[in-house]
Design an enzyme around this catalytic site. Structure first.
Site, PDB file in Angstrom:
ATOM      1  N   LYS A 165      17.379  20.635  19.574  1.00 23.59           N
ATOM      2  CA  LYS A 165      17.814  19.538  18.694  1.00 23.59           C
ATOM      3  C   LYS A 165      16.897  18.319  18.914  1.00 23.59           C
ATOM      4  O   LYS A 165      15.729  18.499  19.249  1.00 23.59           O
ATOM      5  CB  LYS A 165      19.285  19.191  18.939  1.00 23.59           C
ATOM      6  CG  LYS A 165      20.193  20.421  18.942  1.00 23.59           C
ATOM      7  CD  LYS A 165      21.627  20.047  18.890  1.00 23.59           C
ATOM      8  CE  LYS A 165      22.495  21.265  19.175  1.00 23.59           C
ATOM      9  NZ  LYS A 165      23.795  21.202  18.572  1.00 23.59           N
ATOM     10  N   GLU A 221      27.155  30.487  13.057  1.00 24.98           N
ATOM     11  CA  GLU A 221      27.454  29.342  13.915  1.00 24.98           C
ATOM     12  C   GLU A 221      28.672  28.599  13.370  1.00 24.98           C
ATOM     13  O   GLU A 221      28.533  27.733  12.494  1.00 24.98           O
ATOM     14  CB  GLU A 221      26.261  28.388  13.946  1.00 24.98           C
ATOM     15  CG  GLU A 221      25.016  28.974  14.562  1.00 24.98           C
ATOM     16  CD  GLU A 221      24.227  27.918  15.304  1.00 24.98           C
ATOM     17  OE1 GLU A 221      24.005  28.104  16.498  1.00 24.98           O
ATOM     18  OE2 GLU A 221      23.869  26.890  14.706  1.00 24.98           O
TER      19      GLU A 221
HETATM   20  C1  PEP Z   1      23.148  24.861  18.029  1.00 22.81           C
HETATM   21  O1  PEP Z   1      22.609  23.768  18.150  1.00 22.81           O
HETATM   22  O2  PEP Z   1      22.731  25.674  17.191  1.00 22.81           O
HETATM   23  C2  PEP Z   1      24.276  25.183  18.916  1.00 22.81           C
HETATM   24  C3  PEP Z   1      24.860  26.350  18.805  1.00 22.81           C
HETATM   25  O3  PEP Z   1      24.649  24.217  19.822  1.00 22.81           O
HETATM   26  P1  PEP Z   1      25.595  24.405  21.117  1.00 22.81           P
HETATM   27  O4  PEP Z   1      25.125  25.649  21.838  1.00 22.81           O
HETATM   28  O5  PEP Z   1      25.399  23.171  21.905  1.00 22.81           O
HETATM   29  O6  PEP Z   1      26.991  24.578  20.617  1.00 22.81           O
END
Ligand code: PEP
Length: 263
Positions: free
Chosen positions: A16, A176
């Site tokens: 990110k 996700e």
């Molecule tokens: C992501 O940024 O795609 C993600 C899944 O973040 P996290 O693992 O922090 O939930």
């Protein structure tokens, strides 16, 4: 051969908007000591730093012949032009980027990316010889309303609209759930498997069975060393997209090494 055994697992670290290029170099160096040649025999690993780190990480990967694969977090769908602040897919290809995340939920939610926009980005990434990691996922409200599968499969069809079966066979789709990203909440392994199975079924229905058997599906949402083995047990789960935990090299290395800890 068909089924999970034909699809190599892919663990992707999405940094990110974290880590400048000096910090990026340090993390990749630490990871290179922690992740062994044997680990790379079992799992593909992509790293997705911010744009400003890409050149530094590329240089390190090439100089030290590391087996980490370079990834980006986004791109614009046009090749060039009056799009101030944007980065075009051919620029990424020139830097040795192999995977590009398209339609991450943070981009869909904060930057208004629709399925049409994501589909255009997917097209640009493919044209330039890279692999899109196409993110889909439902909100907490959609989940509570029992709309998860409808929402996610709709996003798959919309974001992959216009693609050929061959193209879809080579891409990655990341499930996700938005409520699980950066929250510490994780879908159960059964939920991750159920949604990934529905995504694969949608690909089979929209394109064909062979295509669906080749497409790699990831789960993402608060993945850690402590839950990856269980998540990867799902027969349709071929990898994970990791946000927060990928910023800690020790934790991320343990995630990559999950086959050693699998039951
Ligand atoms: C992501 O940024 O795609 C993600 C899944 O973040 P996290 O693992 O922090 O939930």
């Amino acid at each position: 051969m068909s089924g999970k055994s034909q699809r190599r697992p892919l663990v992707s670290g999405n940094w990110k908007m974290n880590l400048n290029h000096y910090e990026a170099i340090q993390i990749v160096q630490k990871l290179s000591y922690l992740v062994s040649k044997d680990d790379f025999e079992q799992v593909d690993v992509s790293l997705h730093p911010p744009f400003t780190d890409l050149r530094s990480v590329q240089t390190l990967i090439e100089a030290d012949e590391l087996r980490f694969v370079l990834g980006a977090q986004n791109c614009h769908h046009e090749n060039s032009g009056a799009f101030t602040g944007e980065v075009a897919a051919p620029f990424l290809a020139k830097l040795g980027v192999r995977y590009v995340i398209c339609g991450h939920s943070e981009r869909r939610q904060m930057f208004g990316e629709t399925d049409d926009v994501v589909a255009a980005k997917v097209g640009a990434v493919l044209v330039h010889g890279m692999t899109p990691i196409v993110c889909v996922g439902e909100t907490q409200d959609e989940r509570e309303a029992g709309q998860t599968l409808e929402r996610v499969t709709g996003q798959v069809r919309g974001s992959l609209a216009g693609r050929t079966a061959d193209q879809v066979a080579g891409i990655v789709v990341a499930y996700e759930p938005i409520w699980a990203i950066g929250t510490g909440l994780t879908a159960t392994a059964d939920d991750a498997q159920t949604v990934c199975q529905a995504i694969r079924r949608t690909i089979a229905e929209t394109w064909n069975d062979d295509t669906a058997q080749s497409t790699r599906l990831q789960y993402g949402g608060s993945v850690k060393a402590g839950n990856i083995a269980e998540i990867m047990d799902g027969s349709d789960v071929d990898g994970v997209l990791v946000g927060g935990a990928s910023l800690d090299p020790d934790e991320f290395a343990r995630i990559v090494q999950y086959p050693q800890h699998s039951r």
